[in-house]
Design a protein around this motif. Structure first.
Motif, PDB file in Angstrom:
ATOM      1  N   ILE A 149      18.965 -40.065  16.391  1.00  0.00           N
ATOM      2  CA  ILE A 149      19.009 -40.267  15.570  1.00  0.00           C
ATOM      3  C   ILE A 149      20.487 -40.517  14.763  1.00  0.00           C
ATOM      4  N   SER A 150      20.018 -41.810  13.843  1.00  0.00           N
ATOM      5  CA  SER A 150      21.456 -42.331  13.751  1.00  0.00           C
ATOM      6  C   SER A 150      20.921 -43.212  12.618  1.00  0.00           C
ATOM      7  N   LYS A 151      21.924 -43.392  11.586  1.00  0.00           N
ATOM      8  CA  LYS A 151      21.755 -44.484  10.612  1.00  0.00           C
ATOM      9  C   LYS A 151      22.802 -45.307  10.413  1.00  0.00           C
ATOM     10  N   PRO A 152      22.683 -46.250  10.132  1.00  0.00           N
ATOM     11  CA  PRO A 152      23.862 -47.644  10.011  1.00  0.00           C
ATOM     12  C   PRO A 152      23.502 -48.452   9.379  1.00  0.00           C
ATOM     13  N   ASP A 153      23.580 -47.637   8.322  1.00  0.00           N
ATOM     14  CA  ASP A 153      23.938 -47.636   7.101  1.00  0.00           C
ATOM     15  C   ASP A 153      23.938 -47.283   5.936  1.00  0.00           C
ATOM     16  N   PRO A 154      24.244 -47.334   4.853  1.00  0.00           N
ATOM     17  CA  PRO A 154      24.488 -46.931   3.798  1.00  0.00           C
ATOM     18  C   PRO A 154      23.663 -46.010   3.031  1.00  0.00           C
TER      19      PRO A 154
END
Length: 164
Positions: A149-154
């Motif tokens: 899992i990653s999240k490249p945006d706030p």
């Protein structure tokens, strides 16, 4: 307050890595809101760490309610994952990730996830920004969302941080 919701992005996958020193700053109000070079744990301020489980969140929040159920179209990640069958927080593996908020399916009754209310599987955090619920991503997730899992945006949440 012993539990804090920290919004921001993180580009380095795997919720169990801990903070990486290469990440100078992270978080939605930082100069690095997308979290380039940062893990989920880097979103936590000094004196806090990525909450490890529903039990820890419940103990530190002193409540059996998620501290972040705001109805704000967000998910707040912890290091808690589900078992291999994807239906219990007992004997966690790397399958699915569990947290608070209102994105993703609800945690089932009897899953022993403490106050944590929602989870993301490969369906919700797809293998590209166009799949699943952007910006949550699980590249080649399969049953290993906790590792991918990653999240490249706030946008749409971040992590739950517990006081050390």
């Amino acid at each position: 307050m012993d539990v804090a919701a920290c919004q921001g992005g993180f580009s380095v996958p795997d919720i169990n890595l801990g903070p990486v020193p290469e990440c100078v700053e992270a978080g939605n109000t930082s100069n690095n809101p997308t979290g380039q070079g940062c893990t989920a744990a880097n979103l936590c301020a000094l004196g806090f760490h990525l909450c490890q489980s529903g039990a820890e969140v419940g103990a530190k929040a002193k409540s059996q309610q998620c501290p972040t159920d705001t109805g704000a179209d967000a998910f707040w990640l912890t290091a808690q994952s589900l078992n291999a069958a994807g239906n219990s927080c007992d004997d966690p593996t790397e399958n699915n990730v569990v947290g608070c908020g209102d994105i993703g399916p609800q945690v089932g009754v009897g899953w022993n996830c403490g106050p944590l209310t929602h989870y993301l599987s490969e369906v919700q955090c797809g293998d590209s920004p166009r799949a699943g619920i952007p910006p949550w991503q699980c590249v080649n997730g399969g049953a290993t969302e906790a590792n991918t899992i990653s999240k490249p945006d706030p946008a749409k949440g971040g992590v739950l941080c517990c006081r050390d």
